[in-house]
Design a protein around this motif. Structure first.
Motif, PDB file in Angstrom:
ATOM      1  N   ALA A  89       7.952  -1.304   1.761  1.00  0.00           N
ATOM      2  CA  ALA A  89       7.914  -0.085   1.978  1.00  0.00           C
ATOM      3  C   ALA A  89       6.914   0.549   1.192  1.00  0.00           C
ATOM      4  O   ALA A  89       6.306  -0.225   0.139  1.00  0.00           O
ATOM      5  CB  ALA A  89       9.441   0.314   1.139  1.00  0.00           C
ATOM      6  N   GLY A  90       6.414   1.735   1.455  1.00  0.00           N
ATOM      7  CA  GLY A  90       5.058   2.382   0.928  1.00  0.00           C
ATOM      8  C   GLY A  90       5.404   2.960  -0.477  1.00  0.00           C
ATOM      9  O   GLY A  90       6.408   3.693  -0.895  1.00  0.00           O
ATOM     10  N   SER A  91       4.518   2.559  -1.449  1.00  0.00           N
ATOM     11  CA  SER A  91       4.385   3.288  -2.793  1.00  0.00           C
ATOM     12  C   SER A  91       4.142   4.731  -2.510  1.00  0.00           C
ATOM     13  O   SER A  91       3.259   5.102  -1.526  1.00  0.00           O
ATOM     14  CB  SER A  91       3.522   2.701  -3.731  1.00  0.00           C
ATOM     15  OG  SER A  91       2.165   2.771  -3.048  1.00  0.00           O
ATOM     16  N   GLU A  92       4.669   5.573  -3.174  1.00  0.00           N
ATOM     17  CA  GLU A  92       4.574   6.901  -2.981  1.00  0.00           C
ATOM     18  C   GLU A  92       4.605   7.816  -4.391  1.00  0.00           C
ATOM     19  O   GLU A  92       5.446   7.479  -5.309  1.00  0.00           O
ATOM     20  CB  GLU A  92       5.245   7.465  -2.024  1.00  0.00           C
ATOM     21  CG  GLU A  92       6.890   7.265  -2.269  1.00  0.00           C
ATOM     22  CD  GLU A  92       7.953   7.474  -1.178  1.00  0.00           C
ATOM     23  OE1 GLU A  92       9.119   7.893  -1.506  1.00  0.00           O
ATOM     24  OE2 GLU A  92       7.247   7.626   0.023  1.00  0.00           O
ATOM     25  N   ARG A  93       4.140   9.003  -4.136  1.00  0.00           N
ATOM     26  CA  ARG A  93       4.301  10.052  -5.195  1.00  0.00           C
ATOM     27  C   ARG A  93       5.275  11.081  -4.701  1.00  0.00           C
ATOM     28  O   ARG A  93       5.099  11.632  -3.581  1.00  0.00           O
ATOM     29  CB  ARG A  93       3.332  10.815  -5.955  1.00  0.00           C
ATOM     30  CG  ARG A  93       2.397   9.708  -6.682  1.00  0.00           C
ATOM     31  CD  ARG A  93       1.129  10.172  -7.219  1.00  0.00           C
ATOM     32  NE  ARG A  93       0.293  11.018  -6.253  1.00  0.00           N
ATOM     33  CZ  ARG A  93      -0.795  11.869  -6.462  1.00  0.00           C
ATOM     34  NH1 ARG A  93      -0.861  12.292  -7.614  1.00  0.00           N
ATOM     35  NH2 ARG A  93      -1.326  12.322  -5.430  1.00  0.00           N
ATOM     36  N   ALA A  94       6.456  11.518  -5.374  1.00  0.00           N
ATOM     37  CA  ALA A  94       7.425  12.572  -4.790  1.00  0.00           C
ATOM     38  C   ALA A  94       6.638  13.871  -4.268  1.00  0.00           C
ATOM     39  O   ALA A  94       6.956  14.409  -3.382  1.00  0.00           O
ATOM     40  CB  ALA A  94       8.477  12.713  -5.799  1.00  0.00           C
ATOM     41  N   ASP A  95       5.621  14.164  -5.088  1.00  0.00           N
ATOM     42  CA  ASP A  95       4.956  15.640  -4.949  1.00  0.00           C
ATOM     43  C   ASP A  95       4.140  15.259  -3.675  1.00  0.00           C
ATOM     44  O   ASP A  95       3.881  16.517  -2.738  1.00  0.00           O
ATOM     45  CB  ASP A  95       4.192  15.899  -6.084  1.00  0.00           C
ATOM     46  CG  ASP A  95       2.989  15.150  -6.443  1.00  0.00           C
ATOM     47  OD1 ASP A  95       3.134  13.828  -6.165  1.00  0.00           O
ATOM     48  OD2 ASP A  95       2.147  15.348  -7.163  1.00  0.00           O
ATOM     49  N   GLY A 108       0.819  -1.140  -0.046  1.00  0.00           N
ATOM     50  CA  GLY A 108       0.056  -0.118   0.117  1.00  0.00           C
ATOM     51  C   GLY A 108       0.991   1.183   0.144  1.00  0.00           C
ATOM     52  O   GLY A 108       2.049   1.272   0.097  1.00  0.00           O
ATOM     53  N   GLN A 109       0.069   2.504  -0.245  1.00  0.00           N
ATOM     54  CA  GLN A 109       0.990   3.670  -0.233  1.00  0.00           C
ATOM     55  C   GLN A 109       1.685   3.819   1.268  1.00  0.00           C
ATOM     56  O   GLN A 109       1.355   3.286   2.263  1.00  0.00           O
ATOM     57  CB  GLN A 109       0.107   4.945  -0.561  1.00  0.00           C
ATOM     58  CG  GLN A 109      -0.877   5.360   0.557  1.00  0.00           C
ATOM     59  CD  GLN A 109      -1.800   6.433  -0.027  1.00  0.00           C
ATOM     60  OE1 GLN A 109      -2.903   6.352  -0.082  1.00  0.00           O
ATOM     61  NE2 GLN A 109      -1.189   7.794   0.279  1.00  0.00           N
ATOM     62  N   THR A 110       2.605   4.709   1.280  1.00  0.00           N
ATOM     63  CA  THR A 110       3.360   5.156   2.614  1.00  0.00           C
ATOM     64  C   THR A 110       2.248   5.717   3.500  1.00  0.00           C
ATOM     65  O   THR A 110       1.440   6.513   3.023  1.00  0.00           O
ATOM     66  CB  THR A 110       4.285   6.010   2.260  1.00  0.00           C
ATOM     67  OG1 THR A 110       5.010   6.145   3.590  1.00  0.00           O
ATOM     68  CG2 THR A 110       3.984   7.571   1.950  1.00  0.00           C
ATOM     69  N   GLY A 111       2.158   5.198   4.651  1.00  0.00           N
ATOM     70  CA  GLY A 111       1.342   5.684   5.770  1.00  0.00           C
ATOM     71  C   GLY A 111      -0.025   4.954   5.780  1.00  0.00           C
ATOM     72  O   GLY A 111      -0.966   5.510   6.401  1.00  0.00           O
ATOM     73  N   ALA A 112      -0.198   4.170   4.871  1.00  0.00           N
ATOM     74  CA  ALA A 112      -1.564   3.203   4.868  1.00  0.00           C
ATOM     75  C   ALA A 112      -1.816   2.180   5.919  1.00  0.00           C
ATOM     76  O   ALA A 112      -2.861   1.561   6.193  1.00  0.00           O
ATOM     77  CB  ALA A 112      -1.516   2.636   3.652  1.00  0.00           C
ATOM     78  N   LEU A 163      -5.884  -0.726  -4.898  1.00  0.00           N
ATOM     79  CA  LEU A 163      -7.062  -2.090  -5.158  1.00  0.00           C
ATOM     80  C   LEU A 163      -6.886  -2.597  -6.480  1.00  0.00           C
ATOM     81  O   LEU A 163      -7.070  -3.825  -6.504  1.00  0.00           O
ATOM     82  CB  LEU A 163      -8.513  -1.194  -5.013  1.00  0.00           C
ATOM     83  CG  LEU A 163      -8.775  -0.649  -3.726  1.00  0.00           C
ATOM     84  CD1 LEU A 163      -9.973   0.222  -3.749  1.00  0.00           C
ATOM     85  CD2 LEU A 163      -9.432  -1.858  -2.980  1.00  0.00           C
ATOM     86  N   ARG A 164      -6.472  -1.901  -7.473  1.00  0.00           N
ATOM     87  CA  ARG A 164      -6.516  -2.588  -8.819  1.00  0.00           C
ATOM     88  C   ARG A 164      -5.335  -3.641  -8.761  1.00  0.00           C
ATOM     89  O   ARG A 164      -5.224  -4.643  -9.283  1.00  0.00           O
ATOM     90  CB  ARG A 164      -6.070  -1.275  -9.728  1.00  0.00           C
ATOM     91  CG  ARG A 164      -7.461  -0.766 -10.183  1.00  0.00           C
ATOM     92  CD  ARG A 164      -7.219   0.370 -11.298  1.00  0.00           C
ATOM     93  NE  ARG A 164      -8.424   0.792 -11.691  1.00  0.00           N
ATOM     94  CZ  ARG A 164      -8.446   2.040 -12.311  1.00  0.00           C
ATOM     95  NH1 ARG A 164      -7.599   2.884 -12.483  1.00  0.00           N
ATOM     96  NH2 ARG A 164      -9.792   2.409 -12.701  1.00  0.00           N
ATOM     97  N   TYR A 165      -4.191  -3.197  -8.007  1.00  0.00           N
ATOM     98  CA  TYR A 165      -3.084  -3.839  -7.858  1.00  0.00           C
ATOM     99  C   TYR A 165      -3.383  -5.122  -7.156  1.00  0.00           C
ATOM    100  O   TYR A 165      -2.951  -6.287  -7.560  1.00  0.00           O
ATOM    101  CB  TYR A 165      -2.060  -3.167  -6.911  1.00  0.00           C
ATOM    102  CG  TYR A 165      -0.498  -3.427  -6.915  1.00  0.00           C
ATOM    103  CD1 TYR A 165       0.366  -2.666  -7.708  1.00  0.00           C
ATOM    104  CD2 TYR A 165      -0.052  -4.474  -6.186  1.00  0.00           C
ATOM    105  CE1 TYR A 165       1.677  -2.809  -7.643  1.00  0.00           C
ATOM    106  CE2 TYR A 165       1.244  -4.792  -6.247  1.00  0.00           C
ATOM    107  CZ  TYR A 165       2.247  -3.994  -7.177  1.00  0.00           C
ATOM    108  OH  TYR A 165       3.363  -4.194  -7.078  1.00  0.00           O
ATOM    109  N   LEU A 212      -4.978   0.778   2.978  1.00  0.00           N
ATOM    110  CA  LEU A 212      -5.721   1.758   2.259  1.00  0.00           C
ATOM    111  C   LEU A 212      -5.806   3.007   3.362  1.00  0.00           C
ATOM    112  O   LEU A 212      -6.259   2.650   4.271  1.00  0.00           O
ATOM    113  CB  LEU A 212      -6.933   1.288   1.804  1.00  0.00           C
ATOM    114  CG  LEU A 212      -7.115  -0.108   0.849  1.00  0.00           C
ATOM    115  CD1 LEU A 212      -8.400  -0.126   0.273  1.00  0.00           C
ATOM    116  CD2 LEU A 212      -6.203   0.472  -0.552  1.00  0.00           C
ATOM    117  N   SER A 213      -5.608   4.007   2.867  1.00  0.00           N
ATOM    118  CA  SER A 213      -6.257   5.138   3.614  1.00  0.00           C
ATOM    119  C   SER A 213      -7.544   5.424   3.114  1.00  0.00           C
ATOM    120  O   SER A 213      -7.887   4.977   2.073  1.00  0.00           O
ATOM    121  CB  SER A 213      -5.309   6.454   3.263  1.00  0.00           C
ATOM    122  OG  SER A 213      -6.217   7.531   3.256  1.00  0.00           O
TER     123      SER A 213
END
Length: 425
Positions: free
Chosen positions: A246-252, A93-97, A336-338, A322-323
Motif C-alpha cells: 500500500a502507498g505511504s502517505e501524509r494525511a494532509d 512508494g507513496q500512494t499513486g506512484a 529514495l532514502r528508504y 516515484l512521482s
C-alpha cells in the motif's frame, strides 16, 4: 548458501492530471541506467541503484516499458526460482506512484506488470521442457493485509481475519489460506482477476483507486526429477512472493478522513515497521550481531510474513516507485532514502532441495572430479579418448558411493576416499 544483497531499482512514472493541473515541475533525473538524481533549487541528491527506469515520456529514447522492467528484474528472479531458491519482488512508494501498475499492470497489450509476465513466462518455460524425468507443479495464493488483518483474496466471501502462525522449520505462514493448483497461464490469470477485484481500494486526493492494503501474490513452484543413475526421486520447491505494498502517505496530502484516515494510520504503521526492519538489517552489514536479537519483525503482520524475504532465505528485489513532481518532493526523497538503505541488506538464500536431491547433487559433484583423481593416480585407462568418464564407470562410481552413504554414517568425502582406496589397492 548464497549471500546476496537486496537488488533495488527505481521507476519514475509520468505526470498525472493532478500534478499537471498544478503546474508541477520534474525533480528527478536519471543520468544512466543506475543513477537517480533528485534536485530542488538548493539541494541535489544522487543515488545509485541496480536499475533506474525513466517513464516520464513514452517518446523518450530511454523510456522503460513494462516489458523492459520485467526483463531487468523479473527474468533474473524467475531464473533463481528454477534454480530452487525462494524469491521475492516488492514495490514500495507513496500512494499513486505506480506500484500496482508496475506489479500487476493492466490487461491491455503491453500493459501487463511483473506478476502476470512472470506467470506467463513460468508456464512457457515449463511447457518447453522435453526431459521425461522432470515434472512441475504450481500452486498459488493471494492475500491482502488490511488494517493489520489478513484476508484471503481467492476466497473473498470468507468472514474474519486469517491467523498468522509460526512453523518451526518453514517460518511464518497464514493458517487456512487458500492454495490453488494451476496447470496453465489461463488458470492463474483467472485467479489474479478474482483477487484483484476483491482488493480493498478507495479514492483519495492522491489517487482515484488507491490500494488500501498490502497484497501478496505467492507462487509455490515444485520441480520433481527422477534420477536414473541412482533411481532416486528428488524435489526442489521455490516460493515466489510478489508484493504490492500500500502507498505511504501524509494525511494532509491524501485528504484522508474517517475510515480513510484509520486505514492510512495502519498503512503507515506497517511501513514504518518495515523501515525499521530495513534499517536494522542494513546496520547489521559488517557487524557480528545476531539477527534475532533486535530485528522488530513481529511489530507488524507485513514484516512478520516477509521475514525470510528480508535478510533471510530468499533472493529479493525491491522496486521504488516515484512521482516526478516537485509538489511530492518530500515523499520522493523519503522513498529514495528508504531504497538506498534496503540495498545494504544481505540475504542468505539456499536451494530448497530435499535430502535425496542434495545427495544426488553431491555425488555428481564427486563424479565430476573423477577425471583429475584418476589421472593423478595413473588410472587414465578409465577415461575415454575424449577426456570424459565412461558412462559405465560413472554409473558404477555413483552407485557405489550411494551404497556406502546409504549403509554407513560416512560423509560424501569419506565415502569417496573409501571407494577410491578399494579401486587402487
Amino acid at each position: 548458501m548464497a549471500s546476496s544483497s537486496v537488488k533495488v531499482a527505481v521507476r519514475v512514472r509520468p505526470f498525472n492530471s493532478r500534478e499537471m493541473n498544478r503546474g508541477a515541475k520534474c525533480v528527478i533525473q536519471m543520468q544512466d541506467k543506475s543513477t537517480c538524481e533528485c534536485n530542488t533549487h538548493s539541494d541535489v541528491f544522487f543515488f545509485h541503484f541496480i536499475s533506474s527506469f525513466f517513464c516520464l515520456r513514452c517518446e523518450d529514447p530511454s523510456f522503460a516499458s513494462q516489458r523492459k522492467v520485467y526483463q531487468d528484474i523479473g527474468e533474473e528472479m524467475l531464473l533463481h526460482a528454477f534454480e530452487g531458491y525462494n524469491v521475492c519482488i516488492f514495490a514500495y512508494g507513496q500512494t499513486g506512484a505506480g506500484k500496482s501498475y508496475t506489479m500487476m499492470g493492466k490487461q491491455d497489450p503491453g500493459q501487463q506488470g511483473i506478476i502476470p509476465q512472470m506467470c506467463e513466462d513460468l508456464f512457457r518455460q515449463t511447457a518447453d521442457n522435453t526431459d521425461p524425468d522432470l515434472s512441475f507443479s504450481v500452486e498459488v495464493s493471494y492475500m491482502e493485509i488490511y488494517c493489520e488483518r489478513v484476508r484471503d483474496l481467492l476466497n473473498p466471501k470468507s468472514r474474519g481475519a486469517l491467523r498468522v502462525r509460526e512453523h518451526p522449520i518453514m517460518g511464518p505462514y497464514v493458517e487456512d489460506l487458500s492454495k490453488m493448483a494451476v496447470t496453465n497461464y489461463s488458470d492463474i490469470a483467472d485467479l489474479m482477476d478474482t483477487g484483484n477485484k476483491a482488493r480493498t481500494v478507495a479514492a483519495t486526493n492522491m489517487n482515484e483507486t488507491s490500494s488500501r492494503s498490502h497484497a501478496v501474490f505467492t507462487i509455490l513452484f515444485t520441480q520433481r526429477r527422477h534420477d536414473n543413475m541412482t533411481s532416486l526421486d528428488t524435489e526442489k520447491v521455490s516460493k515466489i512472493s510478489l508484493v504490492d505494498l500500500a502507498g505511504s502517505e501524509r494525511a494532509d496530502s491524501s485528504g484522508a478522513k474517517g475510515m480513510r484516515l484509520k486505514e492510512g494510520a495502519n498503512i503507515n504503521k506497517s511501513l514504518t515497521t518495515l523501515g525499521k526492519v530495513i534499517s536494522a538489517l542494513a546496520d547489521m552489514h559488517g557487524t557480528k550481531k545476531r539477527r534475532s536479537d533486535f530485528i522488530p519483525y513481529r511489530d507488524s503482520v507485513l514484516t512478520w510474513l516477509l521475514r525470510e524475504n528480508l535478510g533471510g532465505n530468499s533472493r529479493t528485489a525491491m522496486i521504488a516507485a516515484l512521482s516526478p513532481a516537485d509538489i511530492n518532493y518530500e515523499e520522493i526523497l523519503s522513498t529514495l532514502r528508504y531504497a538506498d538503505r534496503a540495498k545494504q541488506i544481505k540475504c542468505n538464500a539456499v536451494i530448497n532441495e530435499d535430502p535425496n536431491a542434495r545427495l544426488v547433487r553431491e555425488l555428481k559433484e564427486e563424479v565430476n572430479r573423477l577425471k583429475e583423481l584418476l589421472l593423478s593416480q595413473g588410472l587414465s585407462n578409465l577415461i575415454t579418448a575424449s577426456g570424459k568418464y565412461t558412462h559405465t564407470h560413472a554409473n558404477l562410481l555413483t552407485a557405489r558411493l550411494y551404497s556406502l552413504l546409504n549403509n554407513s554414517q560416512m560423509s560424501v568425502q569419506q565415502c569417496w576416499r573409501s571407494y577410491f582406496h578399494d579401486r587402487v589397492s
